[in-house]
Design an enzyme around this catalytic site. Structure first.
Site, PDB file in Angstrom:
ATOM      1  N   HIS A 112      35.335   1.506  52.436  1.00 13.84           N
ATOM      2  CA  HIS A 112      35.422   0.618  53.536  1.00 13.84           C
ATOM      3  C   HIS A 112      36.582   1.224  54.190  1.00 13.84           C
ATOM      4  O   HIS A 112      36.650   1.660  55.067  1.00 13.84           O
ATOM      5  CB  HIS A 112      34.852  -0.378  54.051  1.00 13.84           C
ATOM      6  CG  HIS A 112      33.009  -1.434  53.941  1.00 13.84           C
ATOM      7  ND1 HIS A 112      32.607  -2.102  52.940  1.00 13.84           N
ATOM      8  CD2 HIS A 112      32.649  -1.786  54.865  1.00 13.84           C
ATOM      9  CE1 HIS A 112      31.721  -1.430  53.023  1.00 13.84           C
ATOM     10  NE2 HIS A 112      31.869  -1.810  54.674  1.00 13.84           N
ATOM     11  N   ASP A 160      25.476   5.965  54.580  1.00 11.75           N
ATOM     12  CA  ASP A 160      26.399   4.641  54.447  1.00 11.75           C
ATOM     13  C   ASP A 160      27.239   4.864  55.836  1.00 11.75           C
ATOM     14  O   ASP A 160      27.181   5.449  55.934  1.00 11.75           O
ATOM     15  CB  ASP A 160      26.506   4.299  53.492  1.00 11.75           C
ATOM     16  CG  ASP A 160      27.584   2.391  52.932  1.00 11.75           C
ATOM     17  OD1 ASP A 160      26.750   2.187  54.020  1.00 11.75           O
ATOM     18  OD2 ASP A 160      27.833   2.284  52.338  1.00 11.75           O
TER      19      ASP A 160
END
Length: 471
Positions: free
Chosen positions: A174, A245
């Site tokens: 992230h 993702d």
């Protein structure tokens, strides 16, 4: 295929504007990934988005890895995968899948981005941890298979992730690009093993934002033709849907170019861009391969047909109270070191560390009180010290270890109490930092697991779980 269908934007309740989501639905995006909300809000928005879409069916997805309670405040937090790994019970994994699917479907969510097939084999990994079933590839495969079968029984689509394996890294994708340094041989026997075994059951494969030099020196997996087209589709023979993702994650850099590269590499769905309107405009300006577009359309059509195969239960039926989490907790708890048992009339000092999310310890405290234990005030002397360690994975956090100040706080208190026990309510590797003589592992901060921990201290049952990782 309509190009817009490639894109599945994210929707964050309380942050994303509903009018923006409705506009995206009218533009014909293929679906949405939800974050947060209440049961009522989720159900209402799924209906509103579908009503606005020109497509016969759009896919609503969510990361309900530990049930809906990880995102919805009015849903139960189910046992973590690592807790199920400690219990080593496929029946529990199957039941978790059914409950998750039924509850998701009742709110209009078709697609659960689970299970995580990453291995819990790196203590410093800040984002996998309790999301994994364990460090052993065969254990992970066995429990994930049962969970997938449960999802299917409950009528929800699955997504195995994060291909080709996010476990052996200490970076949260992230925030930055992780590198998986495993050799090609190690990848085959470890990281890739669960994926190879479960591909026949996969409705979709989510490819991670991971640099895996043994497979591709230049491009991360999510943008790599070698990994998506070569390894996944050709070598492993996967014929299903490939989804990225979240594109909004900071590992990728330029979102538009990353999305284009991922599509060219073989992805069928571009998930959760940070700027969906800009990405849609960009995709219409570049030449997209018609063969790849047709393939993406076929994959999404196939998912839509599967999603509509089983009718959704009512929310009232899906959210009926069960004893599943209590049963799972009783099987999952692991004790390491001398067993500490509390007796009625004793006084206990409870201190907490790593509670970043301000989770309540009331279920644990209340259960102790019901067992005849009194709680000492801060600084007051007691018979036994109980340390509650809450630290667990959080996206965009970047680390999972305790801070030096937290470690010093606990170790100072441990010296004052010969009788003490550490309870790790999530990250099991915290035990290595705190050096308690006795540790109780729950692998989950859910109220059911807190109550089980208290009952275990009260001598109500013997902890029978086994650590699914190496400390």
């Amino acid at each position: 295929m309509q190009i817009n269908r490639l894109v599945h934007p994210g929707f964050w309740f309380g942050k994303t504007k509903v009018e923006d989501a409705l506009k995206l639905a009218r533009l014909g995006v293929g679906g949405f990934c939800f974050y947060g909300g209440t049961r009522k809000q989720v159900a209402e928005l799924t209906c509103a988005l579908r009503a606005q879409s020109p497509l016969p069916k759009i896919l609503i997805s969510a990361d309900y890895e530990d049930g809906l309670g990880r995102w919805l405040p009015d849903a139960e937090l189910l046992p973590s995968n690592l807790a199920l790994g400690a219990a080593n019970n496929t029946d529990l994994a199957f039941e978790k899948g059914i409950l998750t699917a039924r509850q998701a479907k009742s709110l209009g969510v078709d697609w659960v981005f689970a299970p995580v097939l990453d291995l819990a084999d790196c203590p410093q990994n800040p984002i996998v941890n309790t999301r994994s079933f364990g460090a052993d590839p065969q254990l992970v495969t066995r429990l994930a298979r049962a969970f997938i079968n449960g999802l299917a029984k409950g009528g929800a689509l699955n997504s195995i992730k994060h291909f080709p394996g996010h476990g052996n890294t200490s970076t949260d994708s992230h925030m930055a690009m992780p590198t998986v340094s495993s050799s090609a041989e190690h990848l085959q026997t470890h990281e890739l093993y669960p994926f190879k075994e479960l591909l026949p059951l996969a409705d979709s494969v989510m490819v991670g934002h991971l640099l895996v030099p043994a497979l591709d020196n230049n491009s991360p997996a999510s943008l790599s033709a070698k990994i998506i087209g070569g390894l996944l589709k050709t070598q492993l023979g996967y014929k299903g849907c490939v989804v990225t993702d979240a594109l909004s994650m900071k590992a990728l850099g330029n979102e538009k170019q990353a999305a284009l590269a991922s599509f060219k590499a073989g992805a069928h769905i571009l998930l959760v861009p940070e700027k969906p309107f800009e990405l849609l405009e960009f995709l219409h300006q570049v030449m997209l391969d018609k063969t790849l577009l047709d393939e993406a359309e076929q994959q999404q059509e196939m998912l839509c047909r599967r999603a509509g195969f089983i009718s959704a239960p009512t929310a009232e039926d899906a959210f009926q109270e069960t004893d599943f989490a209590e049963r799972a907790a009783k099987q999952a708890l692991v004790c390491q070191g001398p067993r500490v048992t509390l007796c009625p009339g004793q006084k206990v000092q409870v201190i907490e560390v790593g509670n970043d999310e301000n989770l309540s310890s009331e279920p644990f405290i209340q259960t102790l009180r019901q067992g005849g234990i009194s709680l000492a005030k801060p600084g007051e002397k007691a018979d036994v010290l109980v340390v509650l360690c809450w630290r667990r994975y959080q996206a965009f956090k970047g680390k999972i270890a305790l801070d030096p100040s937290e470690i010093n706080k606990v170790q100072t208190e441990l010296k004052n109490y010969p009788a003490h026990i550490l309870i790790t309510l999530a990250n099991p590797w915290a035990a290595r930092q705190l050096n308690s003589q006795s540790t109780l592992f729950t692998f989950s901060p859910a109220p059911s697991f807190q109550r089980a921990a208290a009952k275990c201290l009260l001598g109500k049952f013997e902890p029978t779980g086994r650590l699914p990782i190496a400390l």
